[in-house]
Design a protein around this motif. Structure first.
Motif, PDB file in Angstrom:
ATOM      1  N   VAL A 128      20.205 -34.884 104.997  1.00  0.00           N
ATOM      2  CA  VAL A 128      20.990 -35.183 103.789  1.00  0.00           C
ATOM      3  C   VAL A 128      21.611 -36.559 103.917  1.00  0.00           C
ATOM      4  N   ILE A 129      22.171 -36.859 105.091  1.00  0.00           N
ATOM      5  CA  ILE A 129      22.774 -38.170 105.329  1.00  0.00           C
ATOM      6  C   ILE A 129      21.707 -39.259 105.293  1.00  0.00           C
ATOM      7  N   LEU A 130      20.511 -38.932 105.765  1.00  0.00           N
ATOM      8  CA  LEU A 130      19.413 -39.905 105.739  1.00  0.00           C
ATOM      9  C   LEU A 130      18.856 -40.109 104.332  1.00  0.00           C
ATOM     10  N   GLY A 131      19.211 -39.223 103.400  1.00  0.00           N
ATOM     11  CA  GLY A 131      18.718 -39.337 102.027  1.00  0.00           C
ATOM     12  C   GLY A 131      17.334 -38.742 101.835  1.00  0.00           C
ATOM     13  N   LEU A 132      16.910 -37.855 102.732  1.00  0.00           N
ATOM     14  CA  LEU A 132      15.577 -37.259 102.637  1.00  0.00           C
ATOM     15  C   LEU A 132      15.568 -36.005 101.769  1.00  0.00           C
ATOM     16  N   CYS A 133      16.734 -35.395 101.572  1.00  0.00           N
ATOM     17  CA  CYS A 133      16.833 -34.216 100.705  1.00  0.00           C
ATOM     18  C   CYS A 133      18.267 -34.115 100.210  1.00  0.00           C
ATOM     19  N   SER A 134      18.491 -33.261  99.242  1.00  0.00           N
ATOM     20  CA  SER A 134      19.849 -33.078  98.736  1.00  0.00           C
ATOM     21  C   SER A 134      20.525 -31.937  99.487  1.00  0.00           C
ATOM     22  N   GLN A 135      21.848 -31.952  99.476  1.00  0.00           N
ATOM     23  CA  GLN A 135      22.598 -30.896 100.147  1.00  0.00           C
ATOM     24  C   GLN A 135      22.334 -29.551  99.492  1.00  0.00           C
ATOM     25  N   SER A 136      22.177 -29.541  98.171  1.00  0.00           N
ATOM     26  CA  SER A 136      21.930 -28.270  97.485  1.00  0.00           C
ATOM     27  C   SER A 136      20.569 -27.691  97.862  1.00  0.00           C
ATOM     28  N   ASP A 137      19.553 -28.547  98.017  1.00  0.00           N
ATOM     29  CA  ASP A 137      18.234 -28.057  98.441  1.00  0.00           C
ATOM     30  C   ASP A 137      18.300 -27.495  99.866  1.00  0.00           C
ATOM     31  N   LEU A 138      19.015 -28.195 100.740  1.00  0.00           N
ATOM     32  CA  LEU A 138      19.161 -27.735 102.119  1.00  0.00           C
ATOM     33  C   LEU A 138      19.923 -26.412 102.164  1.00  0.00           C
ATOM     34  N   ASN A 139      21.010 -26.320 101.401  1.00  0.00           N
ATOM     35  CA  ASN A 139      21.790 -25.084 101.377  1.00  0.00           C
ATOM     36  C   ASN A 139      20.962 -23.918 100.839  1.00  0.00           C
ATOM     37  N   ALA A 140      20.164 -24.163  99.803  1.00  0.00           N
ATOM     38  CA  ALA A 140      19.325 -23.098  99.249  1.00  0.00           C
ATOM     39  C   ALA A 140      18.319 -22.607 100.283  1.00  0.00           C
ATOM     40  N   LEU A 141      17.755 -23.531 101.054  1.00  0.00           N
ATOM     41  CA  LEU A 141      16.806 -23.150 102.096  1.00  0.00           C
ATOM     42  C   LEU A 141      17.506 -22.355 103.198  1.00  0.00           C
ATOM     43  N   ILE A 142      18.694 -22.769 103.572  1.00  0.00           N
ATOM     44  CA  ILE A 142      19.456 -22.068 104.613  1.00  0.00           C
ATOM     45  C   ILE A 142      19.792 -20.651 104.158  1.00  0.00           C
ATOM     46  N   VAL A 143      20.212 -20.520 102.918  1.00  0.00           N
ATOM     47  CA  VAL A 143      20.542 -19.195 102.383  1.00  0.00           C
ATOM     48  C   VAL A 143      19.302 -18.318 102.339  1.00  0.00           C
ATOM     49  N   SER A 144      18.164 -18.904 101.987  1.00  0.00           N
ATOM     50  CA  SER A 144      16.932 -18.107 101.876  1.00  0.00           C
ATOM     51  C   SER A 144      16.485 -17.538 103.230  1.00  0.00           C
ATOM     52  N   ILE A 145      16.828 -18.212 104.322  1.00  0.00           N
ATOM     53  CA  ILE A 145      16.443 -17.676 105.637  1.00  0.00           C
ATOM     54  C   ILE A 145      17.569 -16.857 106.259  1.00  0.00           C
ATOM     55  N   GLY A 146      18.714 -16.822 105.591  1.00  0.00           N
ATOM     56  CA  GLY A 146      19.826 -16.007 106.066  1.00  0.00           C
ATOM     57  C   GLY A 146      20.535 -16.577 107.279  1.00  0.00           C
ATOM     58  N   ALA A 147      20.593 -17.884 107.396  1.00  0.00           N
ATOM     59  CA  ALA A 147      21.243 -18.513 108.543  1.00  0.00           C
ATOM     60  C   ALA A 147      22.615 -19.046 108.150  1.00  0.00           C
ATOM     61  N   GLU A 148      23.410 -19.353 109.146  1.00  0.00           N
ATOM     62  CA  GLU A 148      24.718 -19.974 108.933  1.00  0.00           C
ATOM     63  C   GLU A 148      24.523 -21.483 108.792  1.00  0.00           C
ATOM     64  N   PRO A 149      25.340 -22.141 107.985  1.00  0.00           N
ATOM     65  CA  PRO A 149      25.227 -23.597 107.856  1.00  0.00           C
ATOM     66  C   PRO A 149      25.473 -24.289 109.200  1.00  0.00           C
ATOM     67  N   ALA A 150      24.720 -25.344 109.426  1.00  0.00           N
ATOM     68  CA  ALA A 150      24.867 -26.119 110.668  1.00  0.00           C
ATOM     69  C   ALA A 150      26.099 -27.001 110.574  1.00  0.00           C
ATOM     70  N   PRO A 151      26.589 -27.461 111.689  1.00  0.00           N
ATOM     71  CA  PRO A 151      27.736 -28.377 111.645  1.00  0.00           C
ATOM     72  C   PRO A 151      27.340 -29.671 110.959  1.00  0.00           C
ATOM     73  N   THR A 152      28.299 -30.251 110.262  1.00  0.00           N
ATOM     74  CA  THR A 152      28.025 -31.513 109.574  1.00  0.00           C
ATOM     75  C   THR A 152      28.066 -32.653 110.572  1.00  0.00           C
ATOM     76  N   ALA A 153      27.709 -33.843 110.121  1.00  0.00           N
ATOM     77  CA  ALA A 153      27.671 -35.001 111.007  1.00  0.00           C
ATOM     78  C   ALA A 153      29.062 -35.324 111.535  1.00  0.00           C
ATOM     79  N   VAL A 154      30.101 -35.083 110.748  1.00  0.00           N
ATOM     80  CA  VAL A 154      31.469 -35.363 111.195  1.00  0.00           C
ATOM     81  C   VAL A 154      31.828 -34.430 112.345  1.00  0.00           C
ATOM     82  N   GLU A 155      31.434 -33.144 112.251  1.00  0.00           N
ATOM     83  CA  GLU A 155      31.713 -32.195 113.317  1.00  0.00           C
ATOM     84  C   GLU A 155      30.905 -32.523 114.574  1.00  0.00           C
ATOM     85  N   ASP A 156      29.680 -33.050 114.397  1.00  0.00           N
ATOM     86  CA  ASP A 156      28.858 -33.425 115.559  1.00  0.00           C
ATOM     87  C   ASP A 156      29.534 -34.544 116.350  1.00  0.00           C
TER      88      ASP A 156
END
Length: 184
Positions: free
Chosen positions: A153-181
């Motif tokens: 998302v930070i690299l501009g390769l996909c949107s946050q909403s697309d990434l979140n939808a994919l994460i929800v579809s696999i039933g996973a928890e959101p990953a830490p953001t770049a600030v948390e890393d």
């Protein structure tokens, strides 16, 4: 409400051939009443030939007469018995040349944070190939020494909403953001 085919041309025809109000025409064709008034005044759509909605089975003469008699009545488009066209998918995702070198970084981040993602899901999200994903995964990519997992998302390769939808579809928890890393 579905709008008629060629709304401006339909508005031109309705203004020229009927005594409907601007509001009635505007609501039927999905335009603003001021734009319809501008068409009637000749300020807009001067070169557009009117499109007859009666001849093209979008309205009936009775429907027009009903609405001409009652200025508060609204035109209803006729139901078509023709099959509706199927919506096409988005197709391949284009990534600008400047961001193509960042794609392996985004792939590595997704593989590290969401190993349960399939290659097809990653390929669709980032617009890449399964071959590239496999090379990043087994570190045989030509630039493997320089690949650093970075949030797509930070690299501009996909949107946050697309990434979140994919994460929800696999039933996973959101990953830490770049600030948390960075804080860790």
């Amino acid at each position: 409400m579905p709008t008629p085919l060629m709304p401006k041309a339909t508005a031109v025809w309705l203004i020229d051939k009927t005594s409907l109000t601007f509001d009635q025409v505007a609501e039927f064709v999905g335009m603003h009443p001021l734009e319809v008034q501008a068409i009637a005044d000749g300020e807009v759509a001067q070169g557009i030939v009117g499109y007859d909605p009666v001849a093209n089975a979008q309205l009936t003469r009775q429907e027009i007469a009903r609405c001409e008699a009652d200025p508060k009545a609204r035109l209803q488009i006729m139901q078509s018995n023709l099959p509706q066209p199927k919506m096409r998918g988005k197709g391949a995702k284009y990534t600008p040349v400047a961001k193509r070198n960042d794609r392996p970084d985004g792939i590595a981040w997704l593989l590290r944070n969401y190993p349960q993602l399939t290659d097809a899901q990653v390929a669709k999200l980032l617009g890449t190939t399964k071959e590239t994903i496999a090379k990043v995964r087994d570190r045989s990519h030509w630039n493997a020494a320089n690949i650093k997992p970075r949030d797509p998302v930070i690299l501009g390769l996909c949107s946050q909403s697309d990434l979140n939808a994919l994460i929800v579809s696999i039933g996973a928890e959101p990953a830490p953001t770049a600030v948390e890393d960075d804080a860790a």
